[in-house]
Design a protein around this motif. Structure first.
Motif, PDB file in Angstrom:
ATOM      1  N   ILE A 241       0.831  -1.203   0.000  1.00  0.00           N
ATOM      2  CA  ILE A 241       0.000   0.000   0.000  1.00  0.00           C
ATOM      3  C   ILE A 241       0.861   1.246   0.000  1.00  0.00           C
ATOM      4  O   ILE A 241       1.736   1.407   0.856  1.00  0.00           O
ATOM      5  N   MET A 242       0.628   2.117  -0.986  1.00  0.00           N
ATOM      6  CA  MET A 242       1.413   3.343  -1.123  1.00  0.00           C
ATOM      7  C   MET A 242       0.588   4.578  -0.791  1.00  0.00           C
ATOM      8  O   MET A 242      -0.615   4.631  -1.050  1.00  0.00           O
ATOM      9  N   LYS A 243       1.278   5.553  -0.203  1.00  0.00           N
ATOM     10  CA  LYS A 243       0.653   6.837   0.094  1.00  0.00           C
ATOM     11  C   LYS A 243       1.697   7.938  -0.085  1.00  0.00           C
ATOM     12  O   LYS A 243       2.791   7.835   0.464  1.00  0.00           O
ATOM     13  N   ASP A 244       1.370   8.954  -0.851  1.00  0.00           N
ATOM     14  CA  ASP A 244       2.291  10.073  -1.090  1.00  0.00           C
ATOM     15  C   ASP A 244       3.701   9.608  -1.443  1.00  0.00           C
ATOM     16  O   ASP A 244       4.683  10.167  -0.967  1.00  0.00           O
ATOM     17  N   GLY A 245       3.796   8.560  -2.250  1.00  0.00           N
ATOM     18  CA  GLY A 245       5.099   8.094  -2.717  1.00  0.00           C
ATOM     19  C   GLY A 245       5.799   7.114  -1.796  1.00  0.00           C
ATOM     20  O   GLY A 245       6.821   6.542  -2.157  1.00  0.00           O
ATOM     21  N   ALA A 246       5.256   6.919  -0.600  1.00  0.00           N
ATOM     22  CA  ALA A 246       5.914   6.001   0.343  1.00  0.00           C
ATOM     23  C   ALA A 246       5.134   4.698   0.466  1.00  0.00           C
ATOM     24  O   ALA A 246       3.928   4.659   0.228  1.00  0.00           O
ATOM     25  N   LEU A 247       5.838   3.651   0.844  1.00  0.00           N
ATOM     26  CA  LEU A 247       5.197   2.371   1.118  1.00  0.00           C
ATOM     27  C   LEU A 247       4.723   2.390   2.562  1.00  0.00           C
ATOM     28  O   LEU A 247       5.526   2.524   3.490  1.00  0.00           O
ATOM     29  N   VAL A 248       3.420   2.257   2.738  1.00  0.00           N
ATOM     30  CA  VAL A 248       2.858   2.333   4.087  1.00  0.00           C
ATOM     31  C   VAL A 248       2.858   0.966   4.761  1.00  0.00           C
ATOM     32  O   VAL A 248       3.143   0.824   5.940  1.00  0.00           O
ATOM     33  N   GLN A 249       2.503  -0.056   3.976  1.00  0.00           N
ATOM     34  CA  GLN A 249       2.414  -1.406   4.537  1.00  0.00           C
ATOM     35  C   GLN A 249       2.429  -2.418   3.410  1.00  0.00           C
ATOM     36  O   GLN A 249       1.955  -2.137   2.308  1.00  0.00           O
TER      37      GLN A 249
END
Ligand SMILES: Nc1ncnc2c1ncn2[C@@H]1O[C@H](COP(=O)(O)OP(=O)(O)O)[C@@H](O)[C@H]1O
Ligand SMILES: [Mg+2]
Length: 339
Positions: A241-249
């Motif tokens: 899961i990605m958010k704002d370019g980062a991998l969240v989980q």
């Protein structure tokens, strides 16, 4: 759940993709750990920020996130359509980011298959010619490539439409051509970027089923981008899961549902079909002191045992694959995790 370590096909290590002026120098200046705010203040776009994950052999890894979260950019970094600002993409033990252009081209032509949302078919070529096109690029003779293309026409269910042009096909049929074309070179890894997002819901569901059928035959390593959590759950072995370019989980649907890393993930998993995704093992309690009169399998999904456990006033035993008693489960535990 198997204790065997899966083989790693692709390993992405600390991948960054910043758009804007002098992104490499900016990253160096910030010791490869600028914050989101620092990136924005510098007038850069942090499309992918320090993303690391592995793709296992034969798995379907879904990259999921809202629009603009960096999914496509991450996929382009892996396939080297973009050379990342920093980081490594280890493919079969070689770092693609450092590979000479010519060699890289060969890897892309022979080992990677790609499918995009907007099909990208050649309008003046027939179905058969479109599918054979990657083989033409490889320099394979006409007879061989047409033979291979015919096989693939059958595989994706377009028999009889070989000499149609893309404009004569429905969206679903065009994407079947796209899928067949991506498989023509028998790629090791298959990359799909929202391949079904432009299709209407019924066709979409049909294509998802087709896709799973194909993977059962082909056993590819797959990276599949979607913004649709339901699709991620239906198709994926694991979900990143990605958010704002980062991998969240990153984890199985069950892991995400059982322990979402933050509110962003929680929002996606609230409507997930929990009974289908959560196994007895993740909710069971300690072994009972007395021998249970009935038991269920640890690897069963809650939907398969819910009725049996709900209708019983006593706790059930939980046994593993070898028949050993490993825990217990009762009504209260079920209700708590399901509702
Ligand atoms: N070539 C580019 N130049 C500048 N910004 C880009 C470029 N490609 C993507 N972006 C930006 O990077 C972010 C991530 O985009 P993208 O990877 O396409 O997201 P997604 O596929 O998750 O919708 C977005 O803010 C997008 O506007
Ligand atoms: Mg995208």
């Amino acid at each position: 759940m198997s204790s065997m370590q899966p083989n790693i096909k692709i390993s992405c290590k600390h991948v960054w993709q910043l758009f804007g002026k002098n992104p490499k120098r900016f990253l160096q200046k910030h010791d490869y750990e600028p914050s989101f705010a620092q990136i924005n203040e510098a007038g850069l776009i942090g499309a992918v920020r320090d993303v690391s994950f592995d793709v296992y052999e034969r798995e379907i890894l879904m990259i999921m996130g809202l629009s603009g979260s960096g999914k496509s950019t991450m996929l382009r970094c892996i396939t080297q359509l973009l050379n990342p600002t920093a980081g490594e993409i280890i493919f079969d033990d070689v770092d693609l980011t450092k590979m000479p252009k010519k060699e890289l081209m060969e890897v892309r032509r022979h080992k990677m298959g790609m499918v995009f949302q907007h099909f990208g078919l050649l309008p003046q070529r027939t179905v058969l010619e479109n599918i054979a096109f990657p083989l033409e690029i490889q320099g394979i003779d006409q007879e061989t490539r047409i033979k291979k293309a015919r096989e693939l026409v059958d595989v994706v269910g377009l028999t009889g439409r070989e000499s149609y042009f893309p404009r004569e096909l429905s969206g679903g049929q065009q994407q079947r051509v796209g899928i067949a074309r991506s498989l023509a070179v028998e790629p090791d890894v298959w990359f799909l970027d929202e391949p079904f997002s432009a299709l209407d819901p019924l066709i979409r569901k049909e294509m998802q089923d087709e896709f799973l059928r194909l993977q059962q035959m082909l056993h590819k390593s797959i990276v599949f981008v979607t913004h649709d959590f339901d699709e991620a759950v239906r198709l994926g072995d694991r979900i990143a899961i990605m958010k704002d370019g980062a991998l969240v989980q990153i984890g199985t649907a069950e892991e995400l549902v059982m322990s979402p890393a933050d509110e962003y993930v929680e929002k996606f998993v609230t409507n997930a079909p929990r009974a289908k995704l959560i196994s007895v093992r993740s909710v069971m309690g300690a072994r009972l002191k007395t021998k249970p009169s009935a038991s269920v399998n640890a690897d069963a999904m809650l939907e398969d045992i819910a009725q049996q456990v709900m209708l019983s006033s006593k706790a059930h035993g939980v046994v593993d694959a070898s028949g050993e008693l490993v825990g217990s489960i009762n009504k209260e535990q079920l209700v708590k995790v399901l509702f």
